[in-house]
Design a protein around this motif. Structure first.
Motif, PDB file in Angstrom:
ATOM      1  N   LYS A   1      26.532 -32.813 -38.197  1.00 19.34           N
ATOM      2  CA  LYS A   1      26.960 -32.534 -40.284  1.00 19.34           C
ATOM      3  C   LYS A   1      26.829 -33.882 -40.668  1.00 19.34           C
ATOM      4  CE  LYS A   1      31.182 -29.571 -40.032  1.00 19.34           C
ATOM      5  NZ  LYS A   1      32.104 -29.423 -40.152  1.00 19.34           N
TER       6      LYS A   1
ATOM      7  N   SER B   1      22.736 -33.735 -40.999  1.00 22.71           N
ATOM      8  CA  SER B   1      22.344 -32.158 -41.755  1.00 22.71           C
ATOM      9  C   SER B   1      22.729 -32.928 -43.460  1.00 22.71           C
ATOM     10  CB  SER B   1      23.299 -31.269 -41.610  1.00 22.71           C
ATOM     11  OG  SER B   1      24.556 -31.156 -41.811  1.00 22.71           O
ATOM     12  N   ARG B   2      23.552 -33.983 -43.288  1.00 22.26           N
ATOM     13  CA  ARG B   2      24.401 -34.389 -44.723  1.00 22.26           C
ATOM     14  C   ARG B   2      22.832 -35.618 -44.979  1.00 22.26           C
ATOM     15  NH1 ARG B   2      28.913 -37.979 -43.620  1.00 22.26           N
ATOM     16  NH2 ARG B   2      29.627 -36.680 -42.184  1.00 22.26           N
TER      17      ARG B   2
ATOM     18  N   ILE C   1      19.872 -34.466 -44.774  1.00 22.39           N
ATOM     19  CA  ILE C   1      18.519 -33.152 -45.534  1.00 22.39           C
ATOM     20  C   ILE C   1      18.433 -33.195 -46.829  1.00 22.39           C
ATOM     21  CG2 ILE C   1      17.583 -31.260 -44.934  1.00 22.39           C
ATOM     22  CD1 ILE C   1      18.704 -31.310 -42.247  1.00 22.39           C
TER      23      ILE C   1
ATOM     24  N   VAL D   1      18.161 -31.864 -50.322  1.00 24.60           N
ATOM     25  CA  VAL D   1      18.719 -30.508 -50.561  1.00 24.60           C
ATOM     26  C   VAL D   1      17.727 -29.107 -50.882  1.00 24.60           C
ATOM     27  CG1 VAL D   1      19.597 -28.965 -52.712  1.00 24.60           C
ATOM     28  CG2 VAL D   1      19.980 -31.153 -52.482  1.00 24.60           C
TER      29      VAL D   1
ATOM     30  N   ARG E   1      17.403 -27.493 -46.699  1.00 17.93           N
ATOM     31  CA  ARG E   1      17.864 -27.184 -46.320  1.00 17.93           C
ATOM     32  C   ARG E   1      18.067 -25.968 -45.752  1.00 17.93           C
ATOM     33  NH1 ARG E   1      23.157 -30.566 -49.161  1.00 17.93           N
ATOM     34  NH2 ARG E   1      22.452 -32.784 -48.169  1.00 17.93           N
ATOM     35  N   ASN E   2      17.220 -25.532 -46.717  1.00 12.59           N
ATOM     36  CA  ASN E   2      17.782 -23.189 -46.571  1.00 12.59           C
ATOM     37  C   ASN E   2      16.411 -23.262 -45.012  1.00 12.59           C
ATOM     38  OD1 ASN E   2      19.368 -23.338 -47.596  1.00 12.59           O
ATOM     39  ND2 ASN E   2      18.467 -22.500 -49.694  1.00 12.59           N
TER      40      ASN E   2
ATOM     41  N   ILE F   1      15.902 -27.418 -39.436  1.00  7.23           N
ATOM     42  CA  ILE F   1      17.499 -26.840 -39.294  1.00  7.23           C
ATOM     43  C   ILE F   1      17.479 -26.512 -37.543  1.00  7.23           C
ATOM     44  CG2 ILE F   1      19.672 -25.633 -38.966  1.00  7.23           C
ATOM     45  CD1 ILE F   1      19.456 -27.386 -41.602  1.00  7.23           C
TER      46      ILE F   1
ATOM     47  N   VAL G   1      14.432 -35.355 -39.522  1.00  5.00           N
ATOM     48  CA  VAL G   1      14.997 -35.909 -40.631  1.00  5.00           C
ATOM     49  C   VAL G   1      14.557 -36.725 -41.834  1.00  5.00           C
ATOM     50  CG1 VAL G   1      16.723 -35.963 -43.053  1.00  5.00           C
ATOM     51  CG2 VAL G   1      16.801 -35.133 -40.343  1.00  5.00           C
TER      52      VAL G   1
ATOM     53  N   LYS H   1      11.292 -35.753 -44.700  1.00  3.03           N
ATOM     54  CA  LYS H   1      11.426 -35.730 -45.371  1.00  3.03           C
ATOM     55  C   LYS H   1       9.970 -36.169 -46.108  1.00  3.03           C
ATOM     56  CE  LYS H   1      16.605 -38.036 -45.936  1.00  3.03           C
ATOM     57  NZ  LYS H   1      16.953 -38.802 -45.938  1.00  3.03           N
TER      58      LYS H   1
END
Length: 113
Positions: free
Chosen positions: A16, A19-20, A22, A24, A27-28, A33, A52, A56
């Motif tokens: 968690k 993942s914050r 990542i 928007v 995120r899919n 992931i 991550v 980016k």
């Protein structure tokens, strides 16, 4: 939609937190992931954060390349439109640049000797 990924309870907290970070837009991304989960399992939270950050940077480069390509294509289309407009206007004005000088008698700048 991403299929639910099975994580042990002790990994839910680090997942968690990572993942914050990542964006928007990513995120899919199922592969990102899965990469984050694998890095969490193999190297811990620090390695997952690096994954991550790399994602980016890659995404930012992709966006910049898409924008550059779109800008280049727009410039090409604009140049083609200008060229077509110039050809169209030059086709209609055939006598605009008539070089024939029928008034040879009234030339003041030529002296007869």
């Amino acid at each position: 939609m991403i299929n639910p990924i099975e994580l042990p309870k002790e990994m839910m907290g680090p997942f968690k937190r990572v993942s914050r970070r990542i964006p928007v837009e990513l995120r899919n991304d199922e592969s990102l992931i899965k990469t984050v989960v694998a890095y969490l399992q193999l190297g811990g939270e620090k390695l997952a954060r690096q994954a991550v950050e790399t994602a980016k940077q890659s995404y930012a480069l992709e966006v910049a390349q898409r924008r550059k390509k779109a800008r280049d294509e727009a410039l090409i289309r604009a140049a083609q439109a200008r060229l077509a407009a110039a050809e169209e206007s030059s086709g209609n004005d055939d006598d605009a640049f008539d070089d024939d000088d029928d008034d040879d008698d009234d030339d003041d700048d030529i002296k007869e000797v």
